[in-house]
Write a protein that holds these residues in place. Sequence first.
Motif, PDB file in Angstrom:
ATOM      1  N   ALA A  52      44.770  38.965  44.681  1.00 31.00           N
ATOM      2  CA  ALA A  52      44.342  39.574  45.944  1.00 31.00           C
ATOM      3  C   ALA A  52      45.523  40.148  46.716  1.00 31.00           C
ATOM      4  O   ALA A  52      45.413  41.213  47.337  1.00 31.00           O
ATOM      5  CB  ALA A  52      43.606  38.537  46.789  1.00 31.00           C
TER       6      ALA A  52
ATOM      7  N   ARG B 255      43.914  33.622  42.054  1.00 32.89           N
ATOM      8  CA  ARG B 255      43.077  34.455  42.919  1.00 32.89           C
ATOM      9  C   ARG B 255      43.911  35.071  44.044  1.00 32.89           C
ATOM     10  O   ARG B 255      43.799  36.269  44.349  1.00 32.89           O
ATOM     11  CB  ARG B 255      41.949  33.612  43.533  1.00 32.89           C
ATOM     12  CG  ARG B 255      40.728  33.428  42.675  1.00 32.89           C
ATOM     13  CD  ARG B 255      39.683  32.614  43.435  1.00 32.89           C
ATOM     14  NE  ARG B 255      38.471  32.459  42.688  1.00 32.89           N
ATOM     15  CZ  ARG B 255      37.480  33.346  42.642  1.00 32.89           C
ATOM     16  NH1 ARG B 255      37.604  34.481  43.334  1.00 32.89           N
ATOM     17  NH2 ARG B 255      36.388  33.122  41.951  1.00 32.89           N
ATOM     18  N   LYS B 256      44.726  34.246  44.675  1.00 37.10           N
ATOM     19  CA  LYS B 256      45.550  34.722  45.785  1.00 37.10           C
ATOM     20  C   LYS B 256      46.556  35.759  45.316  1.00 37.10           C
ATOM     21  O   LYS B 256      46.774  36.786  45.969  1.00 37.10           O
ATOM     22  CB  LYS B 256      46.262  33.550  46.457  1.00 37.10           C
ATOM     23  CG  LYS B 256      47.055  33.947  47.707  1.00 37.10           C
ATOM     24  CD  LYS B 256      47.676  32.746  48.380  1.00 37.10           C
ATOM     25  CE  LYS B 256      48.326  33.130  49.709  1.00 37.10           C
ATOM     26  NZ  LYS B 256      49.282  34.239  49.587  1.00 37.10           N
TER      27      LYS B 256
ATOM     28  N   ASP C 109      36.565  37.658  40.740  1.00 33.87           N
ATOM     29  CA  ASP C 109      35.113  37.467  40.711  1.00 33.87           C
ATOM     30  C   ASP C 109      34.470  38.371  39.662  1.00 33.87           C
ATOM     31  O   ASP C 109      33.559  37.964  38.940  1.00 33.87           O
ATOM     32  CB  ASP C 109      34.506  37.766  42.079  1.00 33.87           C
ATOM     33  CG  ASP C 109      34.699  36.631  43.073  1.00 33.87           C
ATOM     34  OD1 ASP C 109      35.005  35.496  42.629  1.00 33.87           O
ATOM     35  OD2 ASP C 109      34.562  36.871  44.281  1.00 33.87           O
TER      36      ASP C 109
ATOM     37  N   SER D 268      34.564  43.118  45.425  1.00 36.20           N
ATOM     38  CA  SER D 268      35.880  43.451  45.964  1.00 36.20           C
ATOM     39  C   SER D 268      36.972  42.587  45.355  1.00 36.20           C
ATOM     40  O   SER D 268      38.144  42.960  45.351  1.00 36.20           O
ATOM     41  CB  SER D 268      35.879  43.291  47.491  1.00 36.20           C
ATOM     42  OG  SER D 268      35.526  41.964  47.842  1.00 36.20           O
ATOM     43  N   ASP D 269      36.619  41.427  44.826  1.00 34.31           N
ATOM     44  CA  ASP D 269      37.591  40.499  44.259  1.00 34.31           C
ATOM     45  C   ASP D 269      37.619  40.672  42.745  1.00 34.31           C
ATOM     46  O   ASP D 269      36.619  40.427  42.065  1.00 34.31           O
ATOM     47  CB  ASP D 269      37.199  39.066  44.631  1.00 34.31           C
ATOM     48  CG  ASP D 269      38.274  38.048  44.249  1.00 34.31           C
ATOM     49  OD1 ASP D 269      38.844  38.191  43.157  1.00 34.31           O
ATOM     50  OD2 ASP D 269      38.520  37.126  45.042  1.00 34.31           O
TER      51      ASP D 269
END
Length: 421
Positions: A28, A24-25, A6, A2-3
Amino acid sequence: MSDIFDELQWRGLVAQTTDETALRKALADGPLTLYVGFDPTAPSLHFGNLVQLVLARRLQQAGHRVLCLVGGSTGLIGDPKPDSERVLRTKEQVADAVAHIRAQAESFLSFDGDNPATMVNNLDWTQGISALDFLRDYGKHFRVNAMVKKDAVAARLNSDQGISYTEFSYQILQALDYLHLFREFGCTLQTGAVDQWGNILAGVDLIRSADGGHAHVLTTPLLTDASGRKYGKSEGNAIWLDPEMTSPYAFYQYWINIDDSEVIKLLKVFTDLEYEAIAELEQQVTDAPFRREAQRTLAAEVTTLVHGAEATRAAQDASAALFGKGDVHVLDAATLKDATGELPGGAVAAGDTIVDALVAVGVADSRNAARRLIKDGGVSVNNIKVTDPEQTLSDADFLHGQTALVKRGRKHLAAARRRRG
């Protein structure tokens, strides 16, 4: 996964970031706007550029907005090489290359729909900047003591040749691109190969210094084989995305010949296959490496991505015909020429015996040796076994009037090229 970050890590597409947690944030929370740039320092995109294109493609598919930059101005200067000064290309040469590379890049991204990519050319916002404005508005934000620490610049400064101010200023021009796209499109991520880290970081610093803004960098590793040699080189020649420079057949064969120890890594980078499919192929590499199923999958997926399904089928047919028992008559003239272009061979004529042809193309050392090979059942012409040493080559044996494929056993293949006149 989902990420998206990743997934990029699992696929081996992350070398460095400015701040992994913050990036990452941002990914997302998205969508964010990113850009990837290509300089027209060559007439075509190549293997290394393909890594950046598939990265941008993945990010677009994850919902992020992609700006694809072609360097109409930076291409006039050239990113400094660590060993020598670049030869400047004319404005006309660069403009032609920009148009060609732009067309190539457009085939990898979606430019319509709900999340279209945008193509930009940095010549549009740099050609009107005067020398004084360049120095006052942008040059004042750079410190020479930091600029000289860049790897390529440092290497050139320590050489007898040195470095021109033209190439020394390249990092300012690239940083200016990031600042412009930050201001114009809200772009907050630039991607590139790890050897571009210094140039990209200069853009992050300029955004902070000039506008007080915050931006990210994500670089990809330089892909190397087990011996440490960069991928994308084939006997010293680059693997180009232009079919006129590297034919679809040669492109397909390059991927087919990837070593077992490296094929899974490249499947992760260049294909859309998910974890389960790649894990299955990895098991096949262990259990039945002779089948080369992973390599066949890699070659088919990447050739289709770059050249399309029809070109992939033609390359597969050619590979089966040359190295298996496929029907050589299904090969079109262009694919036949590409597939046999680098085979050993020689000139023969209609009416020559197969014995003479075997000697002419180097499959046999002598006529007697050629006769023994035929007697032992080890010779075929166009994948049809030859049993009579007195058999001659007919007009029909020359595929498309050009070439007859002569094979000894399963591995020794040569091209009997028709002699004219």
